[in-house]
Write a protein that holds these residues in place. Structure first.
Motif, PDB file in Angstrom:
ATOM      1  N   LEU A 378       0.844  -1.191   0.000  1.00 25.72           N
ATOM      2  CA  LEU A 378       0.000   0.000   0.000  1.00 25.72           C
ATOM      3  C   LEU A 378       0.879   1.241   0.000  1.00 25.72           C
ATOM      4  O   LEU A 378       1.901   1.287   0.699  1.00 25.72           O
ATOM      5  N   ALA A 379       0.478   2.261  -0.768  1.00 21.67           N
ATOM      6  CA  ALA A 379       1.254   3.501  -0.844  1.00 21.67           C
ATOM      7  C   ALA A 379       0.831   4.500   0.227  1.00 21.67           C
ATOM      8  O   ALA A 379       1.446   5.563   0.359  1.00 21.67           O
ATOM      9  N   VAL A 380      -0.227   4.167   0.970  1.00 28.06           N
ATOM     10  CA  VAL A 380      -0.685   4.987   2.096  1.00 28.06           C
ATOM     11  C   VAL A 380      -0.983   4.040   3.257  1.00 28.06           C
ATOM     12  O   VAL A 380      -1.232   2.847   3.042  1.00 28.06           O
ATOM     13  N   PRO A 381      -0.977   4.546   4.498  1.00 28.23           N
ATOM     14  CA  PRO A 381      -1.389   3.687   5.614  1.00 28.23           C
ATOM     15  C   PRO A 381      -2.821   3.209   5.410  1.00 28.23           C
ATOM     16  O   PRO A 381      -3.666   3.939   4.869  1.00 28.23           O
ATOM     17  N   ALA A 382      -3.102   1.975   5.831  1.00 27.37           N
ATOM     18  CA  ALA A 382      -4.447   1.409   5.654  1.00 27.37           C
ATOM     19  C   ALA A 382      -5.511   2.303   6.278  1.00 27.37           C
ATOM     20  O   ALA A 382      -6.641   2.381   5.781  1.00 27.37           O
ATOM     21  N   GLU A 383      -5.145   3.014   7.356  1.00 29.32           N
ATOM     22  CA  GLU A 383      -6.116   3.883   8.042  1.00 29.32           C
ATOM     23  C   GLU A 383      -6.544   5.061   7.171  1.00 29.32           C
ATOM     24  O   GLU A 383      -7.572   5.690   7.432  1.00 29.32           O
ATOM     25  N   GLU A 384      -5.758   5.373   6.140  1.00 31.51           N
ATOM     26  CA  GLU A 384      -6.076   6.520   5.280  1.00 31.51           C
ATOM     27  C   GLU A 384      -6.909   6.139   4.063  1.00 31.51           C
ATOM     28  O   GLU A 384      -7.323   7.013   3.289  1.00 31.51           O
ATOM     29  N   LEU A 385      -7.152   4.852   3.855  1.00 33.31           N
ATOM     30  CA  LEU A 385      -8.034   4.448   2.756  1.00 33.31           C
ATOM     31  C   LEU A 385      -9.434   4.979   3.021  1.00 33.31           C
ATOM     32  O   LEU A 385      -9.895   5.017   4.166  1.00 33.31           O
ATOM     33  N   GLU A 386     -10.134   5.382   1.970  1.00 32.66           N
ATOM     34  CA  GLU A 386     -11.451   5.996   2.117  1.00 32.66           C
ATOM     35  C   GLU A 386     -12.536   5.152   1.471  1.00 32.66           C
ATOM     36  O   GLU A 386     -12.357   4.639   0.361  1.00 32.66           O
ATOM     37  N   ARG A 387     -13.649   5.019   2.163  1.00 35.22           N
ATOM     38  CA  ARG A 387     -14.798   4.289   1.630  1.00 35.22           C
ATOM     39  C   ARG A 387     -15.516   5.109   0.562  1.00 35.22           C
ATOM     40  O   ARG A 387     -15.516   6.336   0.598  1.00 35.22           O
ATOM     41  N   VAL A 388     -16.165   4.403  -0.354  1.00 36.26           N
ATOM     42  CA  VAL A 388     -17.138   5.035  -1.244  1.00 36.26           C
ATOM     43  C   VAL A 388     -18.433   5.134  -0.456  1.00 36.26           C
ATOM     44  O   VAL A 388     -18.950   4.127   0.030  1.00 36.26           O
ATOM     45  N   GLU A 389     -18.949   6.312  -0.287  1.00 33.24           N
ATOM     46  CA  GLU A 389     -20.150   6.495   0.527  1.00 33.24           C
ATOM     47  C   GLU A 389     -21.416   6.393  -0.324  1.00 33.24           C
ATOM     48  O   GLU A 389     -21.436   6.804  -1.479  1.00 33.24           O
ATOM     49  N   GLY A 390     -22.474   5.837   0.270  1.00 26.75           N
ATOM     50  CA  GLY A 390     -23.783   5.833  -0.367  1.00 26.75           C
ATOM     51  C   GLY A 390     -24.079   4.641  -1.248  1.00 26.75           C
ATOM     52  O   GLY A 390     -25.225   4.420  -1.638  1.00 26.75           O
ATOM     53  N   LEU A 391     -23.058   3.862  -1.606  1.00 31.01           N
ATOM     54  CA  LEU A 391     -23.284   2.725  -2.498  1.00 31.01           C
ATOM     55  C   LEU A 391     -23.946   1.568  -1.764  1.00 31.01           C
ATOM     56  O   LEU A 391     -23.601   1.267  -0.623  1.00 31.01           O
ATOM     57  N   ALA A 392     -24.886   0.926  -2.437  1.00 30.38           N
ATOM     58  CA  ALA A 392     -25.474  -0.286  -1.876  1.00 30.38           C
ATOM     59  C   ALA A 392     -24.420  -1.378  -1.771  1.00 30.38           C
ATOM     60  O   ALA A 392     -24.509  -2.284  -0.936  1.00 30.38           O
ATOM     61  N   VAL A 393     -23.386  -1.273  -2.616  1.00 26.21           N
ATOM     62  CA  VAL A 393     -22.245  -2.193  -2.602  1.00 26.21           C
ATOM     63  C   VAL A 393     -21.043  -1.428  -2.075  1.00 26.21           C
ATOM     64  O   VAL A 393     -20.698  -0.379  -2.603  1.00 26.21           O
ATOM     65  N   GLY A 394     -20.381  -1.935  -1.029  1.00 27.15           N
ATOM     66  CA  GLY A 394     -19.277  -1.212  -0.415  1.00 27.15           C
ATOM     67  C   GLY A 394     -18.013  -1.256  -1.243  1.00 27.15           C
ATOM     68  O   GLY A 394     -17.735  -2.228  -1.948  1.00 27.15           O
ATOM     69  N   GLY A 395     -17.208  -0.191  -1.163  1.00 27.14           N
ATOM     70  CA  GLY A 395     -15.960  -0.161  -1.889  1.00 27.14           C
ATOM     71  C   GLY A 395     -15.040   0.929  -1.360  1.00 27.14           C
ATOM     72  O   GLY A 395     -15.401   1.675  -0.453  1.00 27.14           O
ATOM     73  N   LEU A 396     -13.845   1.006  -1.927  1.00 26.65           N
ATOM     74  CA  LEU A 396     -12.864   2.027  -1.592  1.00 26.65           C
ATOM     75  C   LEU A 396     -12.776   3.009  -2.746  1.00 26.65           C
ATOM     76  O   LEU A 396     -12.875   2.629  -3.910  1.00 26.65           O
ATOM     77  N   ARG A 397     -12.551   4.278  -2.421  1.00 18.65           N
ATOM     78  CA  ARG A 397     -12.435   5.297  -3.477  1.00 18.65           C
ATOM     79  C   ARG A 397     -11.258   4.979  -4.394  1.00 18.65           C
ATOM     80  O   ARG A 397     -11.388   4.971  -5.622  1.00 18.65           O
ATOM     81  N   THR A 398     -10.115   4.770  -3.804  1.00 22.20           N
ATOM     82  CA  THR A 398      -8.904   4.402  -4.544  1.00 22.20           C
ATOM     83  C   THR A 398      -8.119   3.386  -3.715  1.00 22.20           C
ATOM     84  O   THR A 398      -8.333   3.277  -2.502  1.00 22.20           O
ATOM     85  N   VAL A 399      -7.231   2.664  -4.388  1.00 23.65           N
ATOM     86  CA  VAL A 399      -6.330   1.739  -3.677  1.00 23.65           C
ATOM     87  C   VAL A 399      -4.905   2.071  -4.143  1.00 23.65           C
ATOM     88  O   VAL A 399      -4.368   1.458  -5.060  1.00 23.65           O
ATOM     89  N   PRO A 400      -4.271   3.086  -3.496  1.00 22.78           N
ATOM     90  CA  PRO A 400      -2.915   3.499  -3.907  1.00 22.78           C
ATOM     91  C   PRO A 400      -1.886   2.417  -3.541  1.00 22.78           C
ATOM     92  O   PRO A 400      -1.818   1.996  -2.383  1.00 22.78           O
ATOM     93  N   VAL A 401      -1.109   1.982  -4.540  1.00 21.82           N
ATOM     94  CA  VAL A 401      -0.102   0.948  -4.294  1.00 21.82           C
ATOM     95  C   VAL A 401       1.213   1.322  -4.966  1.00 21.82           C
ATOM     96  O   VAL A 401       1.254   2.159  -5.858  1.00 21.82           O
ATOM     97  N   ARG A 402       2.289   0.690  -4.482  1.00 21.28           N
ATOM     98  CA  ARG A 402       3.597   0.804  -5.135  1.00 21.28           C
ATOM     99  C   ARG A 402       4.238  -0.566  -5.107  1.00 21.28           C
ATOM    100  O   ARG A 402       3.769  -1.482  -4.424  1.00 21.28           O
ATOM    101  N   TRP A 403       5.331  -0.711  -5.836  1.00 19.14           N
ATOM    102  CA  TRP A 403       5.951  -2.038  -5.953  1.00 19.14           C
ATOM    103  C   TRP A 403       7.464  -1.901  -6.153  1.00 19.14           C
ATOM    104  O   TRP A 403       7.981  -0.815  -6.355  1.00 19.14           O
TER     105      TRP A 403
END
Length: 403
Positions: A378-403
């Motif tokens: 992960l390119a950010v701490p897991a605590e900084e991941l953000e949910r997509v709000e309002g969706l009947a199906v849950g998700g994350l806004r973005t998933v920043p990664v590096r390698w």
């Protein structure tokens, strides 16, 4: 005030995108049949215990008839995909529903998925290569999580993947309970309906090797097939469900496994754990969305509480999947957990028709990522991941990664 005396606002917020609300554990132990206030302001009953949720999802007396006059509205703008006219066209229960599942389910068998696996792997490898070319950090959701299931379901339905941005908007409008106005939701549904109507007409004129062509070839109801409108709505439902849920789950799965680096290292050391790891991330998904709403036609007792006729019940499979009475060490991720009878795909006559497809896509993504990007993080701490709000199906806004 105790939980059984107060009315919680639902959905219940959580402090972190990958973590469950603290209230879930307390609800399961002290108030498993709870009163909640929905975004619409209407009241419903929330179930959080495994046995209660499993029983209700399998009980035909709890229906999808959320258009009943006394059913709760999920949001001020209505019930989105749960209560659109489209949702009422596919048979809700009984022999008709089972007939529909048999016709459509032929395309989602384990054998079909095994045949699709090599092409899924090719798509995943190409998308990862493209993401790497763009350089780190990258957004795993935009680069892999969203396009892979879209390419797969478009191919299965015979629709052009080039239209994926339009599908994304339409499904977002249908699945979002709070972001769009009623007029915007109805407009999106109308555009989507017309698009699929044109596609079905084209397939009727010239058949292809896809789900819709096969449903058309089966004939109408008199030949044991579906009506034209049922075929059309089935196509819409498969397109939405076939990409939105898995696209979001890919991002959440990878984030959960990278949030604690030791999990990723264990999978690198032992890829045979991929199948059980996928099931465990499905079980532990704390951001799965709204849950499944059901409407009660008759008075029934659930969890020691009598629910009157007309009650709208919300089944929280995500909360039920952390029930300590069913899963040992329920709050812990066990990559070897087996058996794993989670409820992520529902249960009974209305269990997810495409679960074999979702499982195959998740397994393929994990296999290819571990092989091609073993240093992924992960390119950010897991605590900084953000949910997509309002969706009947849950998700994350973005998933920043590096390698």
């Amino acid at each position: 005030m105790s939980l059984d005396e107060q009315v919680l606002s639902y959905p219940i917020p959580s402090d972190a995108a990958l973590e469950p609300p603290a209230e879930w554990a307390e609800l399961r132990s002290k108030c498993p049949v709870a009163h909640v206030k929905l975004p619409s302001g209407d009241q419903a009953t929330l179930l959080t215990r495994y046995e209660d949720v499993k029983r209700v999802l399998a009980d035909p007396r709890f229906t999808r008839q959320l258009n009943a006059p006394d059913a709760a509205r999920l949001s001020a703008e209505g019930n989105g995909v749960f209560n659109s006219e489209m949702a009422q066209i596919i048979p809700d229960g009984g022999d008709e529903h089972q007939h529909w599942r048999r016709l459509v389910g032929k395309w989602f068998t384990a054998k079909r998925m095994a045949a699709l696996r090599p092409s899924m792997e090719e798509i995943a490898e190409q998308l990862i290569d493209d993401m790497v070319k763009c350089g780190a950090p990258g957004d795993l959701k935009a680069g892999l999580g969203f396009p892979l299931p879209v390419y797969v379901i478009c191919d299965m339905l015979g629709v052009p993947a080039a239209d994926r941005e339009r599908f994304s908007y339409w499904s977002d409008a249908l699945l979002n309970l709070t972001r769009y106005s009623r007029a915007e939701m109805e407009a999106a549904q109308g555009e989507f309906f017309q698009y699929m109507a044109d596609h079905v007409a084209a397939r009727r004129a010239e058949a292809g090797d896809d789900v819709l062509s096969e449903l058309i070839a089966a004939g109408g109801p008199e030949e044991g097939g579906l009506t034209d409108i049922q075929i059309l709505v089935t196509g819409m439902a498969l397109l939405v469900a076939g990409h939105e849920t898995t696209a979001n789950m890919i991002g959440k799965m990878v984030s959960m496994l990278l949030a604690d680096r030791s999990r990723w290292e264990r999978l690198l050391a032992d890829p045979s754990l991929i199948r059980t790891a996928v099931e465990e991330t499905l079980r532990l998904d704390a951001n799965s969305g709204f849950g499944l709403p059901r409407y009660l036609r008759d008075e029934i007792e659930v969890g020691g509480t009598v629910l009157p006729r007309g009650t709208t019940v919300v089944c929280s499979m995500a909360a039920a999947n952390r029930d300590e009475s069913v899963f040992e060490g329920a709050e812990e991720m066990d990559l070897r957990r087996s058996p794993n009878a989670h409820l992520a795909f529902g249960v009974g006559a209305h269990s997810c028709l495409g679960q074999a497809l979702a499982r195959t896509e998740l397994q393929v993504v994990l296999e290819v990522l571990l092989r091609k990007l073993p240093s992924l993080e992960l390119a950010v701490p897991a605590e900084e991941l953000e949910r997509v709000e309002g969706l009947a199906v849950g998700g994350l806004r973005t998933v920043p990664v590096r390698w």
